[in-house]
Design an enzyme around this catalytic site. Structure first.
Site, PDB file in Angstrom:
ATOM      1  N   HIS A 132       0.821  -1.211   0.000  1.00 25.00           N
ATOM      2  CA  HIS A 132       0.000   0.000   0.000  1.00 25.00           C
ATOM      3  C   HIS A 132       0.856   1.261   0.000  1.00 25.00           C
ATOM      4  CE1 HIS A 132      -2.266   3.284   1.697  1.00 25.00           C
ATOM      5  NE2 HIS A 132      -1.408   3.285   2.690  1.00 25.00           N
TER       6      HIS A 132
ATOM      7  N   GLU B  66      -0.532 -11.249 -21.753  1.00 27.75           N
ATOM      8  CA  GLU B  66       0.172 -11.389 -20.474  1.00 27.75           C
ATOM      9  C   GLU B  66       0.390 -12.845 -20.094  1.00 27.75           C
ATOM     10  OE1 GLU B  66      -2.059  -9.329 -17.433  1.00 27.75           O
ATOM     11  OE2 GLU B  66      -3.977 -10.019 -18.193  1.00 27.75           O
TER      12      GLU B  66
ATOM     13  N   ASP C  36       2.390  -9.400 -15.591  1.00 25.96           N
ATOM     14  CA  ASP C  36       2.023 -10.818 -15.576  1.00 25.96           C
ATOM     15  C   ASP C  36       2.832 -11.621 -16.588  1.00 25.96           C
ATOM     16  OD1 ASP C  36       0.113 -11.427 -13.556  1.00 25.96           O
ATOM     17  OD2 ASP C  36      -1.232 -10.028 -14.555  1.00 25.96           O
TER      18      ASP C  36
ATOM     19  N   ARG D 255       4.601 -12.724  -8.607  1.00 26.37           N
ATOM     20  CA  ARG D 255       4.884 -11.289  -8.528  1.00 26.37           C
ATOM     21  C   ARG D 255       4.646 -10.700  -7.150  1.00 26.37           C
ATOM     22  NH1 ARG D 255       0.167  -8.621 -12.346  1.00 26.37           N
ATOM     23  NH2 ARG D 255       0.324  -6.784 -11.055  1.00 26.37           N
TER      24      ARG D 255
ATOM     25  N   CYS E 261       1.102  -1.894 -21.260  1.00 28.13           N
ATOM     26  CA  CYS E 261       0.484  -1.212 -20.117  1.00 28.13           C
ATOM     27  C   CYS E 261       1.027  -1.722 -18.778  1.00 28.13           C
ATOM     28  CB  CYS E 261      -1.033  -1.333 -20.155  1.00 28.13           C
ATOM     29  SG  CYS E 261      -1.611  -3.027 -20.041  1.00 28.13           S
TER      30      CYS E 261
HETATM   31  C1  PEP Z   1       0.099  -6.514 -16.208  1.00 26.98           C
HETATM   32  O1  PEP Z   1      -0.075  -7.682 -15.846  1.00 26.98           O
HETATM   33  O2  PEP Z   1       1.163  -6.078 -16.692  1.00 26.98           O
HETATM   34  C2  PEP Z   1      -0.990  -5.537 -16.053  1.00 26.98           C
HETATM   35  C3  PEP Z   1      -0.903  -4.315 -16.548  1.00 26.98           C
HETATM   36  O3  PEP Z   1      -2.089  -5.929 -15.349  1.00 26.98           O
HETATM   37  P1  PEP Z   1      -2.180  -5.973 -13.747  1.00 26.98           P
HETATM   38  O4  PEP Z   1      -0.900  -5.376 -13.218  1.00 26.98           O
HETATM   39  O5  PEP Z   1      -3.387  -5.193 -13.399  1.00 26.98           O
HETATM   40  O6  PEP Z   1      -2.301  -7.442 -13.524  1.00 26.98           O
HETATM   41 MG    MG Z   2      -2.078  -8.405 -15.447  1.00 26.39          MG
END
Ligand code: PEP
Ligand code: MG
Length: 564
Positions: free
Chosen positions: A187, A427, A451, A461, A498
């Site tokens: 957080h 991903e 991911d 992760r 992203c």
């Molecule tokens: C990712 O997995 O890179 C992603 C952008 O999605 P999240 O971090 O929300 O799993």
């Molecule tokens: Mg993801």
């Protein structure tokens, strides 16, 4: 001077006096009370005080802000019968004083969540302790505001901070945050990045005197107690260089990001609410590359209705006008759980009912969200994206769900968007490997490097023990990005990134060189990533990217990229 190394959790350099913050439940001594009914009344008054304070804070931060969401979750916890009834029972049936009852129930509930060895649930344990702490302070007659003794701008040092503490931080008083606990996904790290405050977590600091001079670098994780003049000069120079670069980037942030050889790279924002959308527009984002809609499902006890979703999507789409807004359908499961959507116990949640797998298994959730999105789509430039697609079957099922949603809206005589784009997140490694087949059925791919890295390198992760292995610069991950981009290019669909890699200035040349034309980043990173794009030549990036693909490991990739 003594130097320490922690984990850099939010970039930037801070130099200033230490403010030691004691975060944790106050000590209490259990005692029996002679009048449990009077004690219950005291407890009820304390709950009211805490509720009123939380509601006030929620209003202060404004609907949709991250702080308001945290506070909303605390209000739910305060009213959660499992929490409050348990406390009442100890007071009523065992005549225990209310402070001891609160302490006991808080610690027991938090310990259960922590024992489940799941980063998301561990964060919920912090919320339980946070609410317990506020209730305790209230029954003990202590001030609820824990920042009364913060008199001057300082580096705040604590073992950890409660979410309600960061939400009530007096503006301008924190130069940086340094914690003993925490991980880059905790957080405090998310909060600090959102506020643009330097932060270092997981530091093994000794006992410090308040007011001691401290310096820290949130990029490298370096922390210096009583730094020498020489070290201060080095850090101040680094800080000035960063400030100059940020100011220059901010001046041009409303201009497009075009490479030296004239290629426009779209720099968009990752958002979670309509409040974020407003901030992203201000920061010069050219659209939204990832709207994480799961945030709309938090802080409520049942899934958000179609009409409420419609309002939220409409407001974001209107804020961006002609710019594309990529909305990701609900991505829960794995480490993300939301109230009201039950997923049975799973041994490997990241490999289980997650992302599109969950919404395909719960068609009502999917239908409601797609109907809301298509209705809102008339207000702007909509793109709908599915998370966690593993192959063609997922994609075709998603397309069928979209057709069904359109048919049901037509059947109800409602207006909806038709010219929207459809895309998927890449991903899961299998999706990258069959990207050529998938590309025929989509307008775009958005690569989720967070991911993609975890699944390619088999690194959880959320697990601090192996966090160092989760390196998106690994040539294996780069090869999957290359495969995806080349497949997309042959089918005329565009490719964005992203995941967090898109917001790392070091990664920008290799991503552009591999064929990525959109980078979607955390809101504060928009200006610097745009400026980074402007320094690059795409042809040179292509040559560099090819060399990176042939590198032996991520260190060699980083070495190559550090020469740009
Ligand atoms: C990712 O997995 O890179 C992603 C952008 O999605 P999240 O971090 O929300 O799993
Ligand atoms: Mg993801």
């Amino acid at each position: 001077m003594i130097g320490f190394s922690g984990i850099g959790a939010s970039p930037g350099i801070a130099i200033g006096p230490v403010h030691l913050h004691v975060s944790g439940l106050p000590e209490v001594s259990p005692r029996r009370v002679s009048d449990p009914r009077a004690e219950m009344a005291k407890l009820a008054r304390s709950e009211e005080l805490v509720r009123a304070r939380l509601e006030g804070l929620q209003d202060l931060h404004g609907e949709g802000s991250e702080e308001a969401e945290v506070i909303g979750a605390h209000l739910l916890l305060l009213d959660d019968p499992e929490f409050s009834d348990e406390i009442r029972m100890l007071v009523e049936s065992e005549s225990l004083c209310s402070e001891a009852a609160i302490h006991q129930v808080t610690e027991e509930s938090a310990a259960i969540l922590e024992s489940l060895d799941d980063e998301y649930l561990a964060a919920r344990a912090a919320d339980v302790r946070d609410v317990g702490n506020q209730l305790l302070r209230s029954v003990l007659g202590l001030p609820l505001d824990t920042w009364d003794d913060l008199a001057a701008p300082s580096i705040l040092v604590a073992s950890d901070f409660f979410p309600s503490e960061t939400a009530t931080l007096p503006p301008g008083m924190a130069l940086g945050l340094c914690t003993m606990e925490g991980s880059p996904t905790s957080h405090i790290a998310v909060f600090a990045r959102g506020m643009g405050l330097p932060a270092v977590v997981g530091t093994d600091l000794p006992e410090l005197q308040p007011g001691t001079l401290m310096a820290m670098d949130g990029d490298t994780g370096e922390v210096y107690v009583d730094p020498t003049q020489e070290m201060l000069d080095v850090l101040r120079e680094r800080q000035e260089r960063q400030n100059r670069a940020e100011e220059k980037a901010a001046e041009r942030t409303h201009e497009p990001a075009v490479t030296l050889d004239g290629i426009h790279i779209e720099v968009a924002a990752n958002i979670g609410s309509d409040e974020d959308a407003r901030r992203a527009v201000e920061r010069g984002a050219e659209g939204v590359g990832l709207f994480r809609t799961e945030f709309l499902f938090l802080d409520r006890t049942r899934p958000i209705s179609e009409d409420e979703q419609y309002e939220a999507y409409r407001s974001v789409l209107s804020a961006f006008g002609d710019h594309l807004v990529v909305v990701r359908t609900l991505d829960v499961g794995g480490d993300k759980q939301v109230p009201g959507i039950e997923i049975g116990e799973e041994l490997n949640p990241f490999l289980g009912l997650r992302g599109i797998r969950l919404t395909l298994a719960r068609p009502e959730l999917m239908r409601t969200q797609l109907r809301a999105l298509l209705r809102a789509g008339t207000a702007g430039q909509l793109a709908i994206m599915a998370p966690m697609v593993a192959g063609l079957a997922d994609l075709m099922d998603f397309r069928t769900a979209l057709e069904e949603a359109e048919r049901s809206l037509a059947g109800d005589g409602l207006e909806y968007a038709t010219g929207y784009q459809v895309g998927i997140m890449i991903e899961v490694p299998s999706a990258a490997l069959v990207a050529a087949r998938l590309a025929r059925h989509v307008d775009f791919f958005s690569i989720g490097t967070n991911d993609l890295t975890q699944y390619t390198l088999a690194v959880d992760r959320t697990n601090r023990e192996v966090a160092g292995r989760a390196d998106a610069f690994d040539p294996a991950v780069l090869r999957l990005i290359a495969e995806t981009a080349s497949a997309a290019g042959s089918s005329g669909c565009w490719v964005g990134v992203c995941g967090a890699m898109a917001g790392d200035p070091l990664a920008v040349p290799v991503l552009i060189g591999l064929g990525v034309t959109e980078l979607s980043v955390a809101i504060p990173s928009v200006p610097t990533i745009k400026e980074r794009v402007r320094e690059l030549d795409r042809e040179a990036c292509r040559t560099l990217a090819n060399r990176c693909l042939g590198a032996a490991d991520s260190s060699e990739v980083r070495m190559l990229l550090n020469t740009v």
